[in-house]
Design an enzyme around this catalytic site. Structure first.
Site, PDB file in Angstrom:
ATOM      1  N   SER A 137       0.853  -1.185   0.000  1.00  0.00           N
ATOM      2  CA  SER A 137       0.000   0.000   0.000  1.00  0.00           C
ATOM      3  C   SER A 137       0.889   1.236   0.000  1.00  0.00           C
ATOM      4  O   SER A 137       2.055   1.177   0.433  1.00  0.00           O
ATOM      5  CB  SER A 137      -0.882   0.007   1.263  1.00  0.00           C
ATOM      6  N   TYR A 150      -2.413  -0.636  10.482  1.00  0.00           N
ATOM      7  CA  TYR A 150      -2.418  -1.009   9.069  1.00  0.00           C
ATOM      8  C   TYR A 150      -1.110  -0.598   8.406  1.00  0.00           C
ATOM      9  O   TYR A 150      -0.492  -1.392   7.669  1.00  0.00           O
ATOM     10  CB  TYR A 150      -3.598  -0.365   8.350  1.00  0.00           C
ATOM     11  N   LYS A 154       1.821  -3.015   6.588  1.00  0.00           N
ATOM     12  CA  LYS A 154       2.254  -2.903   5.199  1.00  0.00           C
ATOM     13  C   LYS A 154       3.729  -2.505   5.082  1.00  0.00           C
ATOM     14  O   LYS A 154       4.412  -2.906   4.135  1.00  0.00           O
ATOM     15  CB  LYS A 154       1.340  -1.930   4.441  1.00  0.00           C
TER      16      LYS A 154
END
Length: 231
Positions: A137, A150, A154
């Site tokens: 991402s 998150y 990533k």
């Protein structure tokens, strides 16, 4: 003998994974996909009877191992492996995120990717071929407020991919792939609704992303790449 190329994709019941199923089906590839929703997996089985779908929680190492054994014993090593399954935390400062929520994001996004790698990649090494795509991402390359779990997961995918690239034989490659900005998925609706209106649908994204993925070669091994933007 069926000589169709085979792709393993995690997280196929919604979002980017679901859209990729359509594209690989159109291209004549055989898809071996997994997702956590039993009902959605059943729907995929009905719609795509010539493919192979299982209800699997990638964060469960034993479940992933059983699934991989079924696929590998019946069909052999895949030509392409796409680690797509991910979840996102609720928007909140990191000190407000519970241990349970932080752990669950890591369990799916990081441990899940490793579980799939551990279960499928040795067979790809034995077959001396294949590409591995670990979905990353833009938030795996720079931080975002209230999405620390998150982002951390990533960022981990980026480092894992770079290290793994140094461990693979020359016949196999791995990349970390940023989808290329926001896509209209349930994850984006939950964590960044302000980006939804200006983002492409998974359908539109997949029409650019899948051809891009299929152009990857071992010369890309270890790279942090970004899908072409749509529109």
């Amino acid at each position: 003998m069926n000589t169709a190329k085979r792709v393993v994709i995690t997280g196929v019941t919604q979002g980017l994974g679901r859209a990729m199923v359509d594209r690989f089906d159109e291209l004549g590839w055989t898809v071996h996909g997994c997702g956590r929703s039993i009902n959605k997996v059943e729907e995929l089985r009905v719609e795509f009877a010539n493919h192979d779908f299982e209800a699997v929680d990638v964060g469960d190492a034993q479940a992933v191992s059983r699934w991989a054994d079924q696929v590998l014993n019946a069909f052999g090593a895949p030509d392409l492996l796409i680690n797509n399954a991910s979840i996102v935390n609720r928007n909140a400062p990191i000190w407000s995120i519970s241990d349970e929520e932080f752990t669950d994001v890591m369990r799916i996004n990081v441990n899940g990717t490793v579980n799939v790698i551990r279960s499928f990649v040795p067979a790809m090494i034995d077959a001396q071929r294949g590409m591995i795509v670990n979905m990353s991402s833009g938030w795996g390359r720079e931080g975002e407020a209230e999405l620390a779990p998150y982002c951390a997961s990533k960022f981990a995918i980026e480092g894992l991919t770079q290290s793994m690239a140094l461990e693979l034989p020359e016949s196999i490659g791995v990349v970390a792939l940023d989808p290329g900005g926001g896509i209209q998925t349930s994850m984006l609706a939950a964590c960044g609704p302000q980006y939804m209106s200006g983002s492409p649908t998974p359908e539109a994204w997949s029409r650019a992303a899948v051809p891009y993925i299929l152009r990857l070669t071992t010369k890309d091994n270890g790279k942090s790449l970004t899908c072409p933007r749509v529109g």
